[in-house]
Design a protein around this motif. Structure first.
Motif, PDB file in Angstrom:
ATOM      1  N   GLU A  50       0.820  -1.352   0.300  1.00 54.91           N
ATOM      2  CA  GLU A  50      -0.181  -0.008   0.022  1.00 54.91           C
ATOM      3  C   GLU A  50       0.963   1.154   0.107  1.00 54.91           C
ATOM      4  N   VAL A  51       1.932   1.295   0.687  1.00 55.91           N
ATOM      5  CA  VAL A  51       2.841   2.461   0.666  1.00 55.91           C
ATOM      6  C   VAL A  51       3.344   2.494  -0.661  1.00 55.91           C
ATOM      7  N   GLN A  52       4.012   1.529  -1.291  1.00 54.40           N
ATOM      8  CA  GLN A  52       4.467   1.694  -2.690  1.00 54.40           C
ATOM      9  C   GLN A  52       3.401   2.218  -3.606  1.00 54.40           C
ATOM     10  N   LEU A  53       2.145   1.668  -3.516  1.00 48.78           N
ATOM     11  CA  LEU A  53       1.027   2.143  -4.338  1.00 48.78           C
ATOM     12  C   LEU A  53       0.769   3.604  -4.029  1.00 48.78           C
ATOM     13  N   ALA A  54       0.825   4.026  -2.946  1.00 54.01           N
ATOM     14  CA  ALA A  54       0.505   5.352  -2.613  1.00 54.01           C
ATOM     15  C   ALA A  54       1.574   6.436  -2.958  1.00 54.01           C
ATOM     16  N   LEU A  55       2.896   6.133  -2.873  1.00 54.84           N
ATOM     17  CA  LEU A  55       3.888   6.773  -3.247  1.00 54.84           C
ATOM     18  C   LEU A  55       3.924   6.976  -4.843  1.00 54.84           C
ATOM     19  N   LEU A  56       3.586   5.977  -5.379  1.00 51.14           N
ATOM     20  CA  LEU A  56       3.778   6.018  -6.914  1.00 51.14           C
ATOM     21  C   LEU A  56       2.507   6.820  -7.329  1.00 51.14           C
ATOM     22  N   LYS A  57       1.522   6.778  -6.855  1.00 46.14           N
ATOM     23  CA  LYS A  57       0.044   7.628  -7.343  1.00 46.14           C
ATOM     24  C   LYS A  57       0.678   9.026  -6.980  1.00 46.14           C
ATOM     25  N   SER A  58       1.384   9.254  -5.809  1.00 44.86           N
ATOM     26  CA  SER A  58       1.606  10.492  -5.527  1.00 44.86           C
ATOM     27  C   SER A  58       2.563  11.212  -6.685  1.00 44.86           C
ATOM     28  N   GLU A  59       3.312  10.522  -7.468  1.00 45.22           N
ATOM     29  CA  GLU A  59       4.296  10.872  -8.051  1.00 45.22           C
ATOM     30  C   GLU A  59       3.453  11.233  -9.635  1.00 45.22           C
ATOM     31  N   GLY A  60       2.287  10.684  -9.677  1.00 43.26           N
ATOM     32  CA  GLY A  60       1.485  10.652 -10.952  1.00 43.26           C
ATOM     33  C   GLY A  60       1.679   9.529 -11.730  1.00 43.26           C
ATOM     34  N   VAL A  61       1.909   8.394 -11.001  1.00 41.43           N
ATOM     35  CA  VAL A  61       1.840   7.158 -11.720  1.00 41.43           C
ATOM     36  C   VAL A  61       0.422   6.411 -11.777  1.00 41.43           C
ATOM     37  N   ARG A  62      -0.311   6.185 -12.941  1.00 43.01           N
ATOM     38  CA  ARG A  62      -1.464   5.586 -12.606  1.00 43.01           C
ATOM     39  C   ARG A  62      -1.446   3.989 -12.771  1.00 43.01           C
ATOM     40  N   PHE A  63      -2.399   3.347 -12.183  1.00 41.20           N
ATOM     41  CA  PHE A  63      -2.699   2.005 -12.427  1.00 41.20           C
ATOM     42  C   PHE A  63      -3.826   1.710 -12.918  1.00 41.20           C
ATOM     43  N   ASP A  64      -3.858   0.735 -13.541  1.00 41.58           N
ATOM     44  CA  ASP A  64      -5.092  -0.031 -14.145  1.00 41.58           C
ATOM     45  C   ASP A  64      -6.030  -0.615 -13.150  1.00 41.58           C
ATOM     46  N   GLU A  65      -6.998  -1.271 -13.818  1.00 38.51           N
ATOM     47  CA  GLU A  65      -7.931  -1.973 -12.585  1.00 38.51           C
ATOM     48  C   GLU A  65      -7.227  -3.161 -12.098  1.00 38.51           C
ATOM     49  N   GLN A  66      -6.097  -3.737 -12.877  1.00 36.40           N
ATOM     50  CA  GLN A  66      -5.525  -4.686 -12.234  1.00 36.40           C
ATOM     51  C   GLN A  66      -4.211  -4.147 -11.237  1.00 36.40           C
ATOM     52  N   GLU A  67      -3.995  -3.224 -11.074  1.00 34.30           N
ATOM     53  CA  GLU A  67      -3.221  -2.388 -10.197  1.00 34.30           C
ATOM     54  C   GLU A  67      -1.665  -2.706 -10.787  1.00 34.30           C
ATOM     55  N   SER A  68      -1.799  -2.588 -12.077  1.00 34.58           N
ATOM     56  CA  SER A  68      -0.784  -2.923 -12.828  1.00 34.58           C
ATOM     57  C   SER A  68      -0.304  -1.408 -13.572  1.00 34.58           C
ATOM     58  N   ILE A  69       1.084  -1.159 -13.915  1.00 35.94           N
ATOM     59  CA  ILE A  69       1.444  -0.008 -14.589  1.00 35.94           C
ATOM     60  C   ILE A  69       1.884  -0.196 -15.987  1.00 35.94           C
ATOM     61  N   SER A  70       1.362   0.725 -16.643  1.00 31.48           N
ATOM     62  CA  SER A  70       1.690   0.531 -18.244  1.00 31.48           C
ATOM     63  C   SER A  70       3.374   1.118 -18.500  1.00 31.48           C
ATOM     64  N   PHE A  71       4.179   0.199 -19.130  1.00 34.78           N
ATOM     65  CA  PHE A  71       5.329   0.644 -19.230  1.00 34.78           C
ATOM     66  C   PHE A  71       5.510   1.416 -20.488  1.00 34.78           C
ATOM     67  N   ASP A  72       4.390   1.574 -21.205  1.00 35.45           N
ATOM     68  CA  ASP A  72       4.449   2.236 -22.364  1.00 35.45           C
ATOM     69  C   ASP A  72       4.248   3.795 -22.232  1.00 35.45           C
ATOM     70  N   VAL A  73       4.006   3.929 -20.889  1.00 37.30           N
ATOM     71  CA  VAL A  73       3.772   5.303 -20.546  1.00 37.30           C
ATOM     72  C   VAL A  73       4.664   5.763 -19.143  1.00 37.30           C
ATOM     73  N   PHE A  74       4.710   4.781 -18.275  1.00 41.11           N
ATOM     74  CA  PHE A  74       5.858   5.022 -17.112  1.00 41.11           C
ATOM     75  C   PHE A  74       6.995   4.333 -17.046  1.00 41.11           C
ATOM     76  N   GLY A  75       7.026   3.463 -18.122  1.00 41.63           N
ATOM     77  CA  GLY A  75       8.460   2.620 -18.039  1.00 41.63           C
ATOM     78  C   GLY A  75       9.545   3.520 -18.476  1.00 41.63           C
ATOM     79  N   TRP A  76      10.498   3.370 -17.280  1.00 43.75           N
ATOM     80  CA  TRP A  76      11.833   4.110 -17.539  1.00 43.75           C
ATOM     81  C   TRP A  76      12.958   3.644 -18.473  1.00 43.75           C
ATOM     82  N   GLN A  77      13.454   4.377 -19.385  1.00 41.17           N
ATOM     83  CA  GLN A  77      14.373   4.067 -20.281  1.00 41.17           C
ATOM     84  C   GLN A  77      15.541   4.935 -20.271  1.00 41.17           C
ATOM     85  N   ALA A  78      16.703   4.468 -19.494  1.00 41.90           N
ATOM     86  CA  ALA A  78      17.874   5.191 -19.253  1.00 41.90           C
ATOM     87  C   ALA A  78      18.794   5.277 -20.547  1.00 41.90           C
TER      88      ALA A  78
END
Length: 109
Positions: free
Chosen positions: A76-104
Motif C-alpha cells: 500500500e505504501v509503494q502504491l500510494a507513493l507511485l500515485k503521488s508521483e503521477g503514476v497511474r494504475f489500471d484495474e489490475q493495479e498494474s503499471i503501463s510501461f508504455d507510459v511510465f516505463g523508464w528507459q535510461a
DNA sequence: CTCGTGACTCCCG
DNA sequence: TCGGGAGCCACGA
C-alpha cells in the motif's frame, strides 16, 4: 572506476537514477547495474538497503508492472507513493510501461 | 567452505 | 487464462 562496491550499492545507485514519475523493473535495474539476470538480488538489495529511505525503491516493480511486495508489507505504501508521483494504475493495479516505463540513455552509465 | 532465504524472471502445459 | 517449477546469485550465520 571501481567495482569494489557491493552489489547492493550498485543497485541503489541505479535506483536513485530513476526519474520521478517513472518506474523500472528489477530486471532492468539489474541490467543497468551491470548484472543482467540477477533481478532477484536487486529486490534483496533494496530490501536489505539501510538507505532505502534515500532511495526511490517504490519506483521498482516486477516485470509484470505490478508491485511485488505483499499487501501487509509495504504494498500500500509503494502504491500510494507511485500515485503521488503521477503514476497511474489500471484495474489490475498494474503499471503501463508504455507510459511510465523508464528507459535510461546509454550514456547514463 | 556449505546452507537457507529471497521485494525476480522465464518456460511449459 | 492461470499456475507450477527451475535457474539465477548475494549475504549472513
Amino acid at each position: 572506476m571501481k567495482k569494489a562496491i557491493n552489489f547492493r550499492e550498485q543497485v541503489c545507485a541505479v535506483v536513485r537514477k530513476i526519474p520521478r514519475g517513472r518506474v523500472a523493473t528489477y530486471g532492468q535495474i539489474a541490467a543497468m547495474a551491470g548484472a543482467p539476470g540477477r533481478a532477484r538480488q536487486v529486490g534483496w538489495a533494496l530490501h536489505g538497503s539501510s538507505e532505502k529511505e534515500d532511495i526511490p525503491w517504490h519506483r521498482v516493480v516486477n516485470y509484470k508492472g505490478k508491485i511485488s511486495l505483499p499487501k501487509h508489507n509495504g504494498y500500500e505504501v509503494q502504491l500510494a507513493l507511485l500515485k503521488s508521483e503521477g503514476v497511474r494504475f489500471d484495474e489490475q493495479e498494474s503499471i503501463s510501461f508504455d507510459v511510465f516505463g523508464w528507459q535510461a540513455n546509454a550514456k547514463e552509465l
